[in-house]
Motif scaffolding. Structure first.
Motif, mmCIF file in Angstrom:
data_model
loop_
_atom_site.group_PDB
_atom_site.id
_atom_site.type_symbol
_atom_site.label_atom_id
_atom_site.label_comp_id
_atom_site.label_asym_id
_atom_site.label_seq_id
_atom_site.Cartn_x
_atom_site.Cartn_y
_atom_site.Cartn_z
ATOM 1 N N VAL A 33 10.139 3.839 -11.833
ATOM 2 C CA VAL A 33 10.110 3.625 -10.383
ATOM 3 C C VAL A 33 8.964 4.394 -9.731
ATOM 4 C CG1 VAL A 33 11.362 3.971 -8.217
ATOM 5 C CG2 VAL A 33 12.567 3.099 -10.224
ATOM 6 N N VAL A 34 8.782 5.653 -10.087
ATOM 7 C CA VAL A 34 7.746 6.472 -9.451
ATOM 8 C C VAL A 34 6.365 5.877 -9.709
ATOM 9 C CG1 VAL A 34 6.639 8.736 -9.374
ATOM 10 C CG2 VAL A 34 9.132 8.575 -9.562
ATOM 11 N N GLN A 35 6.080 5.562 -10.970
ATOM 12 C CA GLN A 35 4.767 5.010 -11.310
ATOM 13 C C GLN A 35 4.522 3.676 -10.597
ATOM 14 O OE1 GLN A 35 7.292 6.056 -13.286
ATOM 15 N NE2 GLN A 35 6.577 6.332 -15.393
ATOM 16 N N THR A 36 5.545 2.814 -10.597
ATOM 17 C CA THR A 36 5.399 1.499 -9.976
ATOM 18 C C THR A 36 5.254 1.616 -8.466
ATOM 19 O OG1 THR A 36 6.814 0.605 -11.744
ATOM 20 C CG2 THR A 36 6.386 -0.814 -9.843
ATOM 21 N N GLY A 37 6.004 2.522 -7.867
ATOM 22 C CA GLY A 37 5.913 2.726 -6.426
ATOM 23 C C GLY A 37 4.535 3.216 -5.996
ATOM 24 N N LEU A 38 3.966 4.151 -6.768
ATOM 25 C CA LEU A 38 2.630 4.657 -6.447
ATOM 26 C C LEU A 38 1.572 3.571 -6.661
ATOM 27 C CD1 LEU A 38 2.813 8.257 -7.966
ATOM 28 C CD2 LEU A 38 2.904 7.600 -5.551
ATOM 29 N N LEU A 39 1.768 2.733 -7.679
ATOM 30 C CA LEU A 39 0.867 1.606 -7.900
ATOM 31 C C LEU A 39 0.914 0.636 -6.718
ATOM 32 C CD1 LEU A 39 -1.049 -0.022 -9.744
ATOM 33 C CD2 LEU A 39 0.997 -1.057 -10.786
ATOM 34 N N MET A 40 2.105 0.432 -6.178
ATOM 35 C CA MET A 40 2.264 -0.456 -5.023
ATOM 36 C C MET A 40 1.521 0.092 -3.807
ATOM 37 S SD MET A 40 5.883 -1.894 -3.453
ATOM 38 C CE MET A 40 6.310 -2.814 -4.946
ATOM 39 N N VAL A 41 1.611 1.398 -3.587
ATOM 40 C CA VAL A 41 0.906 2.022 -2.466
ATOM 41 C C VAL A 41 -0.607 1.911 -2.662
ATOM 42 C CG1 VAL A 41 0.455 4.189 -1.240
ATOM 43 C CG2 VAL A 41 2.794 3.604 -1.940
ATOM 44 N N LEU A 42 -1.061 2.152 -3.891
ATOM 45 C CA LEU A 42 -2.492 2.042 -4.177
ATOM 46 C C LEU A 42 -2.992 0.625 -3.926
ATOM 47 C CD1 LEU A 42 -5.169 3.140 -5.312
ATOM 48 C CD2 LEU A 42 -4.320 2.555 -7.625
ATOM 49 N N LEU A 43 -2.240 -0.372 -4.389
ATOM 50 C CA LEU A 43 -2.607 -1.766 -4.167
ATOM 51 C C LEU A 43 -2.660 -2.067 -2.674
ATOM 52 C CD1 LEU A 43 -3.178 -4.619 -5.263
ATOM 53 C CD2 LEU A 43 -0.702 -4.975 -5.411
ATOM 54 N N ALA A 44 -1.694 -1.532 -1.932
ATOM 55 C CA ALA A 44 -1.672 -1.738 -0.483
ATOM 56 C C ALA A 44 -2.923 -1.171 0.172
ATOM 57 C CB ALA A 44 -0.422 -1.089 0.117
ATOM 58 N N TYR A 45 -3.384 -0.042 -0.317
ATOM 59 C CA TYR A 45 -4.524 0.643 0.293
ATOM 60 C C TYR A 45 -5.842 -0.087 0.045
ATOM 61 C CZ TYR A 45 -7.471 4.532 1.795
ATOM 62 O OH TYR A 45 -8.390 5.319 2.451
#
Length: 367
Positions: free
Chosen positions: A304-316
């Motif tokens: 979850v942590v890795q995927t969540g941070l990836l989602m934020v990075l993609l959003a940025y």
């Protein structure tokens, strides 16, 4: 470990908040201008058949999510290939919603705050919620939906003095074409996005009617969406609604009653954060469930942590600016999302029905 479960009411509330997401705050059917409320009604009608497809799949495969269904219908190899689509789609959608919130704070609410900060805040909040489990999201939805409805009701009362019924005329001045196009946009964004609940509603309690949950959530959202869209038009007018990025926020910012009740647009920002939190959490949950099923992981929480941070990075990194975001959301997204929302679910249901009726597929309950 006991299976996580959510009740019927929690399922309806969760579905409603998911559909509200950032959609109402960006405005439903801005291209339809003063006919946006008609487009909202037509979009709801368009969604009825596809909602039936989603509910039918879940009723056929009780206790299973979309990734289990793909494995049963298509087999292990092809099922995993198709599963990649339902891993990418919620990852991308969650990133879009995070970016919506970032742009909202960066351009309207807190322009001096770096856009990444609210995005990280939402990302970490969703990571925490998904690690806690879908039961927590269900319980949160029972608390949050009444709060959102109360805020919308109070602000609706406060903007009554600003209503101008002349803004509703003329009806369909540009013909039915823009209304139909806008209705299709609403169908895709957000109504058919509920395809993701094919991975969530496997957690519904066994006695629950999935049709009741899906259609209850749809009609509650439709009522809220039509009323708020009408409110935006009555206060701002169709021409302004079609050009501002966050019409609900702009509308509420006009409230100034006796120099006493004013600057209450923070209430809109609060509901924006609440609904975006629910939507991003659902997207993150579905993505993690899909990855864990694809790679045979014992527990989705480990990623979850890795995927969540990836989602934020993609959003940025996904857009250059807010104009790119608006263009993609209202010009491209409906066609981009069509395979995930309509084509694949329809194919899955047809093949499943054929295999079940010919005796090639035997389904046992999974709890």
């Amino acid at each position: 470990m006991n299976k996580e479960m959510i009740t019927t009411k929690q399922g309806v509330y969760l579905l409603t908040l998911f559909m509200i997401g950032s959609n109402l705050f960006m405005g439903l059917a801005p291209a339809a201008k003063s006919d946006a409320w008609i487009a909202a009604l037509m979009g709801t009608l368009m969604a009825l058949p596809i909602i039936f497809i989603y509910a039918r799949l879940l009723s056929l495969f009780k206790g299973r999510d979309i990734f289990d269904i793909l494995n049963l219908v298509f087999g292990n190899v092809l099922g995993k290939i198709v599963a990649l689509a339902y891993i990418w789609y919620p990852l991308h959608l969650g990133a879009m919603v995070i970016r919506d919130l970032g742009e909202f704070f960066n351009t309207v609410a807190m322009p001096e705050t770096p856009m990444l900060l609210p995005m990280l805040f939402l990302g970490f909040l969703s990571i925490w919620a998904v690690i806690a489990g879908v039961e927590l999201l269900g319980r949160c939805s029972k608390i949050f939906l009444p709060i959102v409805v109360i805020i919308m009701f109070i602000t609706s009362l406060l903007v009554i003095p600003y209503w101008n019924f002349a803004h509703l005329k003329p009806v369909m001045y540009d013909g039915i074409g823009p209304v139909l196009n806008s209705a299709f946009d609403i169908f895709s964004f957000p109504l058919a996005e509920t395809v993701l609940f094919l991975a969530v509603f496997s957690a519904l309690k066994t006695e629950t009617s999935i049709y009741r949950v899906y259609y209850s959530g749809l009609f509650i959202f439709a009522a809220i969406g039509v009323l708020l869209t009408l409110r935006n038009i009555l206060v701002l007018g169709g021409d302004i609604v079609s050009v501002v990025n966050f019409p609900l926020y702009v509308e509420v910012s006009r409230i100034n009653i006796g120099e006493f009740i004013q600057r209450i647009e923070v209430s809109v920002a609060t509901t924006f954060v609440i609904t975006d939190f629910i939507k991003v959490s659902v997207c993150l949950y579905v993505t993690c469930i899909g990855i864990s099923k694809l790679f045979g992981l014992k527990n989705y929480r480990s990623i979850v942590v890795q995927t969540g941070l990836l989602m934020v990075l993609l959003a940025y990194i996904m857009y250059e600016n807010i104009m790119d975001m608006i263009y993609f959301a209202f010009e491209i997204y409906a066609y981009y999302a069509l395979p995930f929302q309509v084509i694949l679910p329809a194919i899955i249901l047809v093949i499943a029905e054929l295999r079940i009726r010919t005796g090639q597929l035997h389904i046992g309950k999974k709890y």
